[in-house]
Design a protein around this motif. Structure first.
Motif, PDB file in Angstrom:
ATOM      1  N   PHE A 189      28.444  47.069  40.119  1.00 41.41           N
ATOM      2  CA  PHE A 189      27.960  46.009  40.316  1.00 41.41           C
ATOM      3  C   PHE A 189      27.533  45.399  38.721  1.00 41.41           C
ATOM      4  O   PHE A 189      26.149  45.679  38.715  1.00 41.41           O
ATOM      5  N   VAL A 190      28.027  44.300  37.828  1.00 38.66           N
ATOM      6  CA  VAL A 190      27.212  44.418  36.896  1.00 38.66           C
ATOM      7  C   VAL A 190      26.607  43.042  36.596  1.00 38.66           C
ATOM      8  O   VAL A 190      26.709  41.744  37.706  1.00 38.66           O
TER       9      VAL A 190
ATOM     10  N   GLY B 144      21.268  42.192  46.658  1.00 41.24           N
ATOM     11  CA  GLY B 144      21.941  41.469  47.883  1.00 41.24           C
ATOM     12  C   GLY B 144      23.640  41.179  47.536  1.00 41.24           C
ATOM     13  O   GLY B 144      24.145  41.322  48.856  1.00 41.24           O
ATOM     14  N   HIS B 145      23.979  41.448  46.301  1.00 40.97           N
ATOM     15  CA  HIS B 145      25.506  41.155  46.787  1.00 40.97           C
ATOM     16  C   HIS B 145      26.208  43.009  46.898  1.00 40.97           C
ATOM     17  O   HIS B 145      27.298  42.800  47.496  1.00 40.97           O
ATOM     18  N   ALA B 146      25.248  44.060  46.468  1.00 38.52           N
ATOM     19  CA  ALA B 146      26.141  45.100  47.223  1.00 38.52           C
ATOM     20  C   ALA B 146      25.434  45.073  48.172  1.00 38.52           C
ATOM     21  O   ALA B 146      26.746  45.505  49.042  1.00 38.52           O
TER      22      ALA B 146
ATOM     23  N   ALA C 149      29.750  45.835  49.256  1.00 42.21           N
ATOM     24  CA  ALA C 149      29.127  47.611  49.923  1.00 42.21           C
ATOM     25  C   ALA C 149      29.392  47.933  51.367  1.00 42.21           C
ATOM     26  O   ALA C 149      28.777  49.779  51.056  1.00 42.21           O
ATOM     27  N   GLY C 150      28.042  47.416  51.952  1.00 41.72           N
ATOM     28  CA  GLY C 150      27.453  47.820  52.791  1.00 41.72           C
ATOM     29  C   GLY C 150      27.183  48.315  52.858  1.00 41.72           C
ATOM     30  O   GLY C 150      26.792  49.077  53.429  1.00 41.72           O
ATOM     31  N   ILE C 151      25.917  48.499  51.918  1.00 45.62           N
ATOM     32  CA  ILE C 151      25.290  49.893  51.450  1.00 45.62           C
ATOM     33  C   ILE C 151      24.049  49.852  52.924  1.00 45.62           C
ATOM     34  O   ILE C 151      23.512  50.624  53.647  1.00 45.62           O
ATOM     35  N   ILE C 152      23.414  48.923  52.872  1.00 45.87           N
ATOM     36  CA  ILE C 152      22.445  48.649  54.572  1.00 45.87           C
ATOM     37  C   ILE C 152      22.973  47.651  54.975  1.00 45.87           C
ATOM     38  O   ILE C 152      23.639  46.891  54.714  1.00 45.87           O
ATOM     39  N   PRO C 153      22.400  47.112  56.491  1.00 46.00           N
ATOM     40  CA  PRO C 153      22.229  45.919  57.306  1.00 46.00           C
ATOM     41  C   PRO C 153      22.025  44.824  56.820  1.00 46.00           C
ATOM     42  O   PRO C 153      20.674  45.208  56.596  1.00 46.00           O
ATOM     43  N   TYR C 154      23.033  43.650  56.996  1.00 48.23           N
ATOM     44  CA  TYR C 154      22.547  42.956  56.172  1.00 48.23           C
ATOM     45  C   TYR C 154      20.539  42.415  57.233  1.00 48.23           C
ATOM     46  O   TYR C 154      19.826  41.336  57.126  1.00 48.23           O
ATOM     47  N   GLU C 155      21.003  42.673  58.088  1.00 44.32           N
ATOM     48  CA  GLU C 155      19.962  42.101  59.370  1.00 44.32           C
ATOM     49  C   GLU C 155      18.448  42.825  59.007  1.00 44.32           C
ATOM     50  O   GLU C 155      17.120  41.973  59.665  1.00 44.32           O
TER      51      GLU C 155
ATOM     52  N   LEU D  62      21.102  34.708  48.232  1.00 42.51           N
ATOM     53  CA  LEU D  62      22.008  34.009  47.485  1.00 42.51           C
ATOM     54  C   LEU D  62      23.347  35.312  47.206  1.00 42.51           C
ATOM     55  O   LEU D  62      23.973  34.738  46.382  1.00 42.51           O
ATOM     56  N   GLY D  63      22.520  36.105  47.028  1.00 41.51           N
ATOM     57  CA  GLY D  63      23.277  37.488  46.114  1.00 41.51           C
ATOM     58  C   GLY D  63      24.204  38.018  47.106  1.00 41.51           C
ATOM     59  O   GLY D  63      25.583  37.338  47.371  1.00 41.51           O
ATOM     60  N   TYR D  64      24.544  37.899  48.632  1.00 39.41           N
ATOM     61  CA  TYR D  64      25.230  38.100  49.683  1.00 39.41           C
ATOM     62  C   TYR D  64      25.715  36.882  49.782  1.00 39.41           C
ATOM     63  O   TYR D  64      26.784  37.591  49.810  1.00 39.41           O
ATOM     64  N   GLN D  65      25.568  35.620  49.495  1.00 37.51           N
ATOM     65  CA  GLN D  65      26.168  34.060  49.770  1.00 37.51           C
ATOM     66  C   GLN D  65      27.662  34.627  48.510  1.00 37.51           C
ATOM     67  O   GLN D  65      28.759  33.619  48.621  1.00 37.51           O
ATOM     68  N   TYR D  66      27.459  34.736  47.553  1.00 45.67           N
ATOM     69  CA  TYR D  66      27.616  34.548  46.095  1.00 45.67           C
ATOM     70  C   TYR D  66      29.340  35.447  46.278  1.00 45.67           C
ATOM     71  O   TYR D  66      29.800  36.237  46.374  1.00 45.67           O
ATOM     72  N   GLU D  67      30.565  34.047  45.784  1.00 45.03           N
ATOM     73  CA  GLU D  67      31.513  34.601  45.768  1.00 45.03           C
ATOM     74  C   GLU D  67      31.873  34.594  43.916  1.00 45.03           C
ATOM     75  O   GLU D  67      31.410  33.555  43.529  1.00 45.03           O
ATOM     76  N   GLY D  68      32.509  35.328  43.326  1.00 43.98           N
ATOM     77  CA  GLY D  68      32.646  35.681  41.836  1.00 43.98           C
ATOM     78  C   GLY D  68      33.204  36.771  41.710  1.00 43.98           C
ATOM     79  O   GLY D  68      34.230  36.504  42.630  1.00 43.98           O
ATOM     80  N   GLU D  69      33.296  36.334  40.153  1.00 48.79           N
ATOM     81  CA  GLU D  69      34.858  37.772  39.603  1.00 48.79           C
ATOM     82  C   GLU D  69      34.426  39.205  40.204  1.00 48.79           C
ATOM     83  O   GLU D  69      33.202  39.808  40.688  1.00 48.79           O
ATOM     84  N   SER D  70      35.794  39.349  40.690  1.00 47.75           N
ATOM     85  CA  SER D  70      35.181  41.079  40.961  1.00 47.75           C
ATOM     86  C   SER D  70      36.981  41.606  40.218  1.00 47.75           C
ATOM     87  O   SER D  70      37.884  41.002  40.539  1.00 47.75           O
ATOM     88  N   GLN D  71      37.088  42.542  40.096  1.00 50.69           N
ATOM     89  CA  GLN D  71      38.559  44.018  40.520  1.00 50.69           C
ATOM     90  C   GLN D  71      38.682  44.699  42.128  1.00 50.69           C
ATOM     91  O   GLN D  71      37.488  46.194  41.344  1.00 50.69           O
TER      92      GLN D  71
END
Length: 185
Positions: free
Chosen positions: A93-94, A134-136, A140-146, A173-182
């Protein structure tokens, strides 16, 4: 998840250690075996800082993360230093508001999020760390959002209790962000 090795890196003052502590507390609340190892230069604010977090179903033998599954780079020196240390298939994540270059590896999943810019625009000036975390969480599912609110209640001090809702909003905000990825196919 059996074991997740996470490395968060950036400048002192970006909330690197706080973000790591939040993830570690969430792991504890989930019943995981946890390691949280902060590291920072003598300068603190403005110097280098990184935090190793291990979340595991099994006992943690060493707190050091040499080969992260998840790398969060909040400045260019951190991306330069740790990009090649991530394991193949890792998620990187950058903070694209502060890092202009792209990740050169093709064997990792990369997510670009302008966390610092989003934080400034939304009035969360000191919470770019939580936006990128939040984006991670989402990608990446590192922890449950709940579990974010109970974990944040453990790490946001009583002195800063007024920032609890802002931290939750920044993660969202980070959780819902849809941005550039590869991403790997």
């Amino acid at each position: 998840m059996s074991t997740k090795q996470i490395l968060i890196a950036g400048f002192g003052g970006q909330g690197i250690l706080f973000a790591g502590k939040f993830l570690a507390y969430e792991g504890l609340l989930e019943g995981k075996k946890v390691s949280w190892l902060p590291s920072y230069g003598p300068e603190m604010r403005g110097g280098t800082a990184n935090c190793s977090i291990i979340l595991s179903d099994d006992p943690v033998g060493s707190p050091i993360v040499n080969k992260p599954d998840v790398l969060i780079a909040m400045n260019l020196p951190s991306l330069d230093k740790y990009e090649n240390e991530a394991v193949p298939g890792a998620s990187i994540f950058v903070d694209s508001a502060l890092i202009e270059r792209k990740v050169t590896r093709k064997d990792v999943n990369v997510y670009y999020i302008p966390a610092t810019k989003l934080a400034s625009e939304k009035g969360f000036d000191t919470l770019a760390n939580m936006i990128i975390v939040g984006h991670a969480i989402a990608k990446a599912g590192i922890i449950p959002y709940e579990g974010i609110a109970p974990a944040l209640k453990k790490v946001v001090s009583a002195k800063h209790a007024n920032l609890l809702d802002k931290n939750i909003a920044a993660i969202e905000l980070g959780y819902q962000y849809e941005g550039e990825s590869q991403c790997l196919k």
